[in-house]
Design a protein around this motif. Sequence first.
Motif, PDB file in Angstrom:
ATOM      1  N   ASP A  16     -69.826 -66.007 -54.463  1.00  0.00           N
ATOM      2  CA  ASP A  16     -68.781 -66.556 -53.506  1.00  0.00           C
ATOM      3  C   ASP A  16     -67.362 -65.638 -53.066  1.00  0.00           C
ATOM      4  OD1 ASP A  16     -70.554 -68.731 -53.567  1.00  0.00           O
ATOM      5  OD2 ASP A  16     -68.944 -70.342 -54.312  1.00  0.00           O
ATOM      6  N   ASP A  24     -64.871 -68.379 -44.909  1.00  0.00           N
ATOM      7  CA  ASP A  24     -64.095 -69.339 -45.663  1.00  0.00           C
ATOM      8  C   ASP A  24     -65.053 -70.359 -46.392  1.00  0.00           C
ATOM      9  OD1 ASP A  24     -65.412 -71.403 -43.987  1.00  0.00           O
ATOM     10  OD2 ASP A  24     -63.484 -71.341 -42.453  1.00  0.00           O
ATOM     11  N   GLN A  25     -64.525 -71.164 -47.243  1.00  0.00           N
ATOM     12  CA  GLN A  25     -65.431 -71.999 -48.135  1.00  0.00           C
ATOM     13  C   GLN A  25     -66.482 -72.969 -47.372  1.00  0.00           C
ATOM     14  OE1 GLN A  25     -65.963 -72.392 -51.408  1.00  0.00           O
ATOM     15  NE2 GLN A  25     -64.528 -70.284 -51.368  1.00  0.00           N
ATOM     16  N   ALA A  26     -66.150 -73.337 -46.290  1.00  0.00           N
ATOM     17  CA  ALA A  26     -67.136 -74.002 -45.348  1.00  0.00           C
ATOM     18  C   ALA A  26     -68.216 -73.111 -45.155  1.00  0.00           C
ATOM     19  CB  ALA A  26     -66.432 -74.673 -44.315  1.00  0.00           C
ATOM     20  N   ASP A  27     -67.937 -71.987 -44.584  1.00  0.00           N
ATOM     21  CA  ASP A  27     -68.961 -70.922 -44.312  1.00  0.00           C
ATOM     22  C   ASP A  27     -69.773 -70.613 -45.419  1.00  0.00           C
ATOM     23  OD1 ASP A  27     -68.276 -70.775 -41.466  1.00  0.00           O
ATOM     24  OD2 ASP A  27     -66.930 -69.148 -41.957  1.00  0.00           O
ATOM     25  N   ARG A  58     -70.332 -72.425 -48.006  1.00  0.00           N
ATOM     26  CA  ARG A  58     -71.129 -73.546 -48.593  1.00  0.00           C
ATOM     27  C   ARG A  58     -72.474 -73.533 -47.685  1.00  0.00           C
ATOM     28  NH1 ARG A  58     -66.401 -76.080 -49.727  1.00  0.00           N
ATOM     29  NH2 ARG A  58     -66.074 -76.927 -47.765  1.00  0.00           N
ATOM     30  N   ARG A  59     -72.324 -73.342 -46.277  1.00  0.00           N
ATOM     31  CA  ARG A  59     -73.241 -73.467 -45.122  1.00  0.00           C
ATOM     32  C   ARG A  59     -74.458 -72.170 -45.613  1.00  0.00           C
ATOM     33  NH1 ARG A  59     -70.679 -72.588 -40.483  1.00  0.00           N
ATOM     34  NH2 ARG A  59     -72.564 -72.221 -39.474  1.00  0.00           N
TER      35      ARG A  59
END
Length: 164
Positions: A122, A131-134, A136-137
């Motif tokens: 990560d 970013d964290q959302a990207d 995770r995806r």
Amino acid sequence: FLSRPGTHRCILRESVVPCSLESFREEVENNVPIPNFGAHFLAQSQALVLMAQQLNTGNGDALKTIIQMAQAIVRDVSLQELTDEERDVMAHFRNPAMPSVAVTADAAIKIASVRQEFASTDTFLEMIGFDQADIRRIKAQEQRVRGQQLIVEVENENNGEDMA
């Protein structure tokens, strides 16, 4: 740096340059020629990076204490009663030596070239601008692809057994 008395200029490796950002700004606005501008710019940016690193260290400690206090308030316990996980929080600031996404991404790619496993972390993905959302995806899509590959491998093995 050596400061020249009575002036706002410093001696930096045989050239005289402004000592502070304020004096630098004044000289630029007044079109005062600055010898060895590149060395001046580098020296000023290094000083700012060092200052930012020192601030991050102090602010990180303060932020950790504030987070622990907030956790204790939410749970209505003393700081000593927090779990190890709650005490083990850490503030994370961007590295001031890598101010842009391009510089940070370049550093991440160089690190990944000598430590291949770093490219699957990560941290690597954050450094190249996600970013964290990207992240995770991306991780979910990678997991889905691995699952699909596994299904294909199992089907191929089963088809091979049927032929024998």
